[in-house]
Design a protein around this motif. Structure first.
Motif, PDB file in Angstrom:
ATOM      1  N   LEU A  46       0.828  -1.206   0.000  1.00  0.00           N
ATOM      2  CA  LEU A  46       0.000   0.000   0.000  1.00  0.00           C
ATOM      3  C   LEU A  46       0.864   1.258   0.000  1.00  0.00           C
ATOM      4  O   LEU A  46       1.783   1.399   0.801  1.00  0.00           O
ATOM      5  CB  LEU A  46      -0.906   0.011   1.228  1.00  0.00           C
ATOM      6  CG  LEU A  46      -1.801   1.248   1.396  1.00  0.00           C
ATOM      7  CD1 LEU A  46      -2.830   1.321   0.277  1.00  0.00           C
ATOM      8  CD2 LEU A  46      -2.487   1.238   2.763  1.00  0.00           C
ATOM      9  N   GLU A  47       0.541   2.180  -0.887  1.00  0.00           N
ATOM     10  CA  GLU A  47       1.201   3.476  -0.942  1.00  0.00           C
ATOM     11  C   GLU A  47       0.193   4.551  -0.561  1.00  0.00           C
ATOM     12  O   GLU A  47      -0.948   4.533  -1.031  1.00  0.00           O
ATOM     13  CB  GLU A  47       1.740   3.745  -2.355  1.00  0.00           C
ATOM     14  CG  GLU A  47       2.795   2.753  -2.799  1.00  0.00           C
ATOM     15  CD  GLU A  47       3.254   3.008  -4.230  1.00  0.00           C
ATOM     16  OE1 GLU A  47       2.647   3.893  -4.885  1.00  0.00           O
ATOM     17  OE2 GLU A  47       4.193   2.330  -4.692  1.00  0.00           O
ATOM     18  N   ARG A  48       0.607   5.485   0.291  1.00  0.00           N
ATOM     19  CA  ARG A  48      -0.281   6.576   0.685  1.00  0.00           C
ATOM     20  C   ARG A  48       0.558   7.817   0.982  1.00  0.00           C
ATOM     21  O   ARG A  48       1.748   7.718   1.277  1.00  0.00           O
ATOM     22  CB  ARG A  48      -1.130   6.194   1.893  1.00  0.00           C
ATOM     23  CG  ARG A  48      -0.383   5.655   3.084  1.00  0.00           C
ATOM     24  CD  ARG A  48      -1.360   5.191   4.151  1.00  0.00           C
ATOM     25  NE  ARG A  48      -0.701   4.482   5.235  1.00  0.00           N
ATOM     26  CZ  ARG A  48      -1.344   3.937   6.263  1.00  0.00           C
ATOM     27  NH1 ARG A  48      -2.658   4.044   6.350  1.00  0.00           N
ATOM     28  NH2 ARG A  48      -0.691   3.306   7.212  1.00  0.00           N
ATOM     29  N   PRO A  49      -0.062   8.984   0.910  1.00  0.00           N
ATOM     30  CA  PRO A  49       0.691  10.230   1.110  1.00  0.00           C
ATOM     31  C   PRO A  49       1.340  10.291   2.493  1.00  0.00           C
ATOM     32  O   PRO A  49       0.806   9.773   3.488  1.00  0.00           O
ATOM     33  CB  PRO A  49      -0.374  11.312   0.953  1.00  0.00           C
ATOM     34  CG  PRO A  49      -1.458  10.679   0.147  1.00  0.00           C
ATOM     35  CD  PRO A  49      -1.469   9.239   0.560  1.00  0.00           C
ATOM     36  N   GLU A  50       2.510  10.919   2.543  1.00  0.00           N
ATOM     37  CA  GLU A  50       3.196  11.085   3.826  1.00  0.00           C
ATOM     38  C   GLU A  50       2.501  12.112   4.712  1.00  0.00           C
ATOM     39  O   GLU A  50       2.452  11.973   5.931  1.00  0.00           O
ATOM     40  CB  GLU A  50       4.647  11.507   3.593  1.00  0.00           C
ATOM     41  CG  GLU A  50       5.506  10.439   2.935  1.00  0.00           C
ATOM     42  CD  GLU A  50       6.952  10.871   2.830  1.00  0.00           C
ATOM     43  OE1 GLU A  50       7.293  11.954   3.367  1.00  0.00           O
ATOM     44  OE2 GLU A  50       7.744  10.138   2.205  1.00  0.00           O
ATOM     45  N   GLN A  51       1.954  13.169   4.113  1.00  0.00           N
ATOM     46  CA  GLN A  51       1.315  14.241   4.872  1.00  0.00           C
ATOM     47  C   GLN A  51      -0.093  13.812   5.264  1.00  0.00           C
ATOM     48  O   GLN A  51      -0.994  13.739   4.447  1.00  0.00           O
ATOM     49  CB  GLN A  51       1.253  15.527   4.042  1.00  0.00           C
ATOM     50  CG  GLN A  51       0.778  16.747   4.823  1.00  0.00           C
ATOM     51  CD  GLN A  51       1.764  17.178   5.898  1.00  0.00           C
ATOM     52  OE1 GLN A  51       2.967  17.057   5.701  1.00  0.00           O
ATOM     53  NE2 GLN A  51       1.257  17.652   7.015  1.00  0.00           N
ATOM     54  N   ARG A  52      -0.291  13.539   6.528  1.00  0.00           N
ATOM     55  CA  ARG A  52      -1.583  13.078   7.008  1.00  0.00           C
ATOM     56  C   ARG A  52      -2.537  14.251   7.234  1.00  0.00           C
ATOM     57  O   ARG A  52      -2.100  15.383   7.426  1.00  0.00           O
ATOM     58  CB  ARG A  52      -1.403  12.287   8.309  1.00  0.00           C
ATOM     59  CG  ARG A  52      -0.585  11.018   8.118  1.00  0.00           C
ATOM     60  CD  ARG A  52      -0.349  10.302   9.419  1.00  0.00           C
ATOM     61  NE  ARG A  52       0.321   9.032   9.216  1.00  0.00           N
ATOM     62  CZ  ARG A  52       0.650   8.197  10.194  1.00  0.00           C
ATOM     63  NH1 ARG A  52       0.369   8.533  11.457  1.00  0.00           N
ATOM     64  NH2 ARG A  52       1.244   7.060   9.932  1.00  0.00           N
ATOM     65  N   PRO A  53      -3.847  13.995   7.219  1.00  0.00           N
ATOM     66  CA  PRO A  53      -4.812  15.086   7.404  1.00  0.00           C
ATOM     67  C   PRO A  53      -4.632  15.757   8.762  1.00  0.00           C
ATOM     68  O   PRO A  53      -4.447  15.088   9.783  1.00  0.00           O
ATOM     69  CB  PRO A  53      -6.172  14.382   7.317  1.00  0.00           C
ATOM     70  CG  PRO A  53      -5.899  13.097   6.607  1.00  0.00           C
ATOM     71  CD  PRO A  53      -4.508  12.701   6.991  1.00  0.00           C
ATOM     72  N   SER A  54      -4.689  17.066   8.786  1.00  0.00           N
ATOM     73  CA  SER A  54      -4.598  17.824  10.032  1.00  0.00           C
ATOM     74  C   SER A  54      -5.940  18.472  10.340  1.00  0.00           C
ATOM     75  O   SER A  54      -6.821  18.565   9.477  1.00  0.00           O
ATOM     76  CB  SER A  54      -3.519  18.909   9.921  1.00  0.00           C
ATOM     77  OG  SER A  54      -3.809  19.790   8.847  1.00  0.00           O
ATOM     78  N   PHE A  55      -6.097  18.922  11.570  1.00  0.00           N
ATOM     79  CA  PHE A  55      -7.354  19.550  11.971  1.00  0.00           C
ATOM     80  C   PHE A  55      -7.529  20.873  11.230  1.00  0.00           C
ATOM     81  O   PHE A  55      -6.647  21.729  11.260  1.00  0.00           O
ATOM     82  CB  PHE A  55      -7.352  19.804  13.485  1.00  0.00           C
ATOM     83  CG  PHE A  55      -8.658  20.320  14.013  1.00  0.00           C
ATOM     84  CD1 PHE A  55      -9.620  19.451  14.491  1.00  0.00           C
ATOM     85  CD2 PHE A  55      -8.931  21.682  14.027  1.00  0.00           C
ATOM     86  CE1 PHE A  55     -10.835  19.924  14.966  1.00  0.00           C
ATOM     87  CE2 PHE A  55     -10.142  22.162  14.502  1.00  0.00           C
ATOM     88  CZ  PHE A  55     -11.095  21.278  14.978  1.00  0.00           C
ATOM     89  N   PRO A  56      -8.666  21.069  10.545  1.00  0.00           N
ATOM     90  CA  PRO A  56      -8.881  22.311   9.788  1.00  0.00           C
ATOM     91  C   PRO A  56      -9.413  23.427  10.686  1.00  0.00           C
ATOM     92  O   PRO A  56     -10.617  23.609  10.828  1.00  0.00           O
ATOM     93  CB  PRO A  56      -9.918  21.890   8.741  1.00  0.00           C
ATOM     94  CG  PRO A  56     -10.687  20.796   9.402  1.00  0.00           C
ATOM     95  CD  PRO A  56      -9.734  20.091  10.327  1.00  0.00           C
ATOM     96  N   MET A  57      -8.521  24.183  11.279  1.00  0.00           N
ATOM     97  CA  MET A  57      -8.911  25.232  12.215  1.00  0.00           C
ATOM     98  C   MET A  57      -9.680  26.338  11.499  1.00  0.00           C
ATOM     99  O   MET A  57      -9.179  26.969  10.575  1.00  0.00           O
ATOM    100  CB  MET A  57      -7.660  25.818  12.876  1.00  0.00           C
ATOM    101  CG  MET A  57      -7.949  26.912  13.892  1.00  0.00           C
ATOM    102  SD  MET A  57      -8.675  26.273  15.431  1.00  0.00           S
ATOM    103  CE  MET A  57      -7.207  25.581  16.195  1.00  0.00           C
ATOM    104  N   LYS A  58     -10.924  26.588  11.932  1.00  0.00           N
ATOM    105  CA  LYS A  58     -11.744  27.631  11.317  1.00  0.00           C
ATOM    106  C   LYS A  58     -11.429  29.010  11.876  1.00  0.00           C
ATOM    107  O   LYS A  58     -11.463  30.000  11.151  1.00  0.00           O
ATOM    108  CB  LYS A  58     -13.233  27.323  11.541  1.00  0.00           C
ATOM    109  CG  LYS A  58     -13.815  26.326  10.561  1.00  0.00           C
ATOM    110  CD  LYS A  58     -15.327  26.290  10.700  1.00  0.00           C
ATOM    111  CE  LYS A  58     -15.957  25.497   9.562  1.00  0.00           C
ATOM    112  NZ  LYS A  58     -17.441  25.535   9.632  1.00  0.00           N
ATOM    113  N   ASN A  59     -11.183  29.078  13.177  1.00  0.00           N
ATOM    114  CA  ASN A  59     -10.893  30.347  13.834  1.00  0.00           C
ATOM    115  C   ASN A  59     -10.173  30.042  15.131  1.00  0.00           C
ATOM    116  O   ASN A  59     -10.061  28.869  15.532  1.00  0.00           O
ATOM    117  CB  ASN A  59     -12.189  31.137  14.076  1.00  0.00           C
ATOM    118  CG  ASN A  59     -13.198  30.345  14.895  1.00  0.00           C
ATOM    119  OD1 ASN A  59     -12.948  30.018  16.053  1.00  0.00           O
ATOM    120  ND2 ASN A  59     -14.340  30.035  14.307  1.00  0.00           N
TER     121      ASN A  59
END
Length: 347
Positions: A46-59
């Motif tokens: 399995l290949e997957r991106p190194e940069q994992r999802p981060s919390f999308p801070m709205k404010n």
């Protein structure tokens, strides 16, 4: 429009579990098959991106959470998997980051003889500052485990004024996995157009794992709608000890209680959602539910905070506090509530 309470000053976390593998169409049923898995079926390539999802801070005050459980369907070595949503409570921006991340998945060693390879992965976005309550992965006590919210966020439109609006809606699922829920407004101080928008959005919820004829399931959603220029007070700390919490409640000098936490698998944590005085407060200590805690949790839910004014009650509606319950005993009498609370032992 916010669906979670907003506070500030805590670290952002994104957690996900390891992949669980299966092959289609018969691997789930043939539990006695001991044939070794191919490299693709075991996901060893399995290949997957190194940069994992981060919390999308709205404010700066965005303190919320979201959860996604997805099933990935690999059918080609050179293509990203088809994504099937098994459970989702995440905001649209959280979903976007998961979908973008999954587009980078590849299974280059997949061969035609492998068939379709399936894998389950979970993503948990958490910026609440609260510790997760226990909810075992194998908990089958209720099909709320497969609640799927709409792909899009609710769009309430323009809101005027300087105070937040609140709407609490119950959604009853009575049909199969494709049937929309029946909605009922439990409380609202919002204009009618906002309420109708919230109801329509909730009718897009689904429970795909439901079967026709199953017992109804009811979920409750609180909407906190804040106009662009409105200010609202929030709790500075997401966690309090039990004594700290009780010290903030109404009529603390008249409290009566007699609880032995050593019989309740202590220490433990309780999430307390403030809805009073409009609706009963909610409490949860996770699952499985410990029957020895039921009376204590009911008593805790009956406690209302001693708020100074109506504005404070409006601002804090829907806020969640996590209460840390230690081991020991709690004995309170109307004449000595303050002094006897010190007999409670620390964690």
């Amino acid at each position: 429009m916010n669906h979670q309470t907003k506070k500030s000053g805590f670290g952002r976390r994104v957690l996900w579990a390891g992949l669980l593998v299966g092959t289609s169409p018969f691997a789930w049923a043939q539990t006695t098959d001991i044939t070794p898995l191919s490299p693709a079926q075991s996901l060893s390539c399995l290949e997957r991106p190194e940069q994992r999802p981060s919390f999308p801070m709205k404010n700066p005050h965005d303190q919320s959470f979201g959860f996604m459980r997805v099933q990935l369907h690999f059918t080609s070595p050179n293509s990203s998997p088809r994504v099937e949503i098994l459970q989702n409570t995440a905001r649209e921006d959280m979903q976007n980051r998961v979908y973008r991340y999954l587009r980078g998945y590849r299974l280059p060693c997949l061969r035609p003889e492998d068939g379709e390879v399936r894998a389950v992965q979970e993503f948990r976005f958490d910026n609440t500052g609260r510790d997760p309550l226990p909810f075992p992965d194998d908990d089958k006590s209720g099909n709320e485990q497969c609640l799927v919210r709409p792909r899009r966020d609710i769009k309430p439109g323009f809101m005027s004024g300087d105070k937040p609006f609140h709407t609490v809606i119950a959604a009853a699922f009575t049909g199969d996995g494709s049937a929309p829920p029946e909605t009922k407004v439990l409380y609202s101080n919002a204009p009618e157009d906002l309420v109708e928008s919230a109801k329509a959005w909730m009718q897009e919820f689904r429970m795909p794992c439901r079967k026709a004829g199953q017992a109804p399931r009811v979920v409750q959603q609180a909407f906190i709608m804040v106009p662009a220029y409105a200010k609202r007070r929030v709790f500075k700390r997401p966690q309090l000890t039990l004594m700290e919490f009780l010290g903030l409640t109404q009529d603390v000098e008249t409290l009566e209680a007699d609880f032995d936490f050593t019989t309740m698998n202590c220490p433990f944590k309780v999430n307390y959602t403030l809805y009073g005085p409009h609706l009963p407060n909610e409490v949860s200590a996770g699952k499985p539910i410990d029957p020895n805690r039921v009376l204590f949790l009911k008593w805790l839910a009956e406690r209302n905070l001693a708020l100074n004014d109506e504005r404070a009650a409006r601002d804090l509606f829907g806020e969640v506090l996590q209460i840390q319950v230690p081991c020991g005993q709690l004995h309170l009498t109307p004449s000595s509530s303050t002094s006897q609370t010190t007999q409670e032992s620390s964690q």
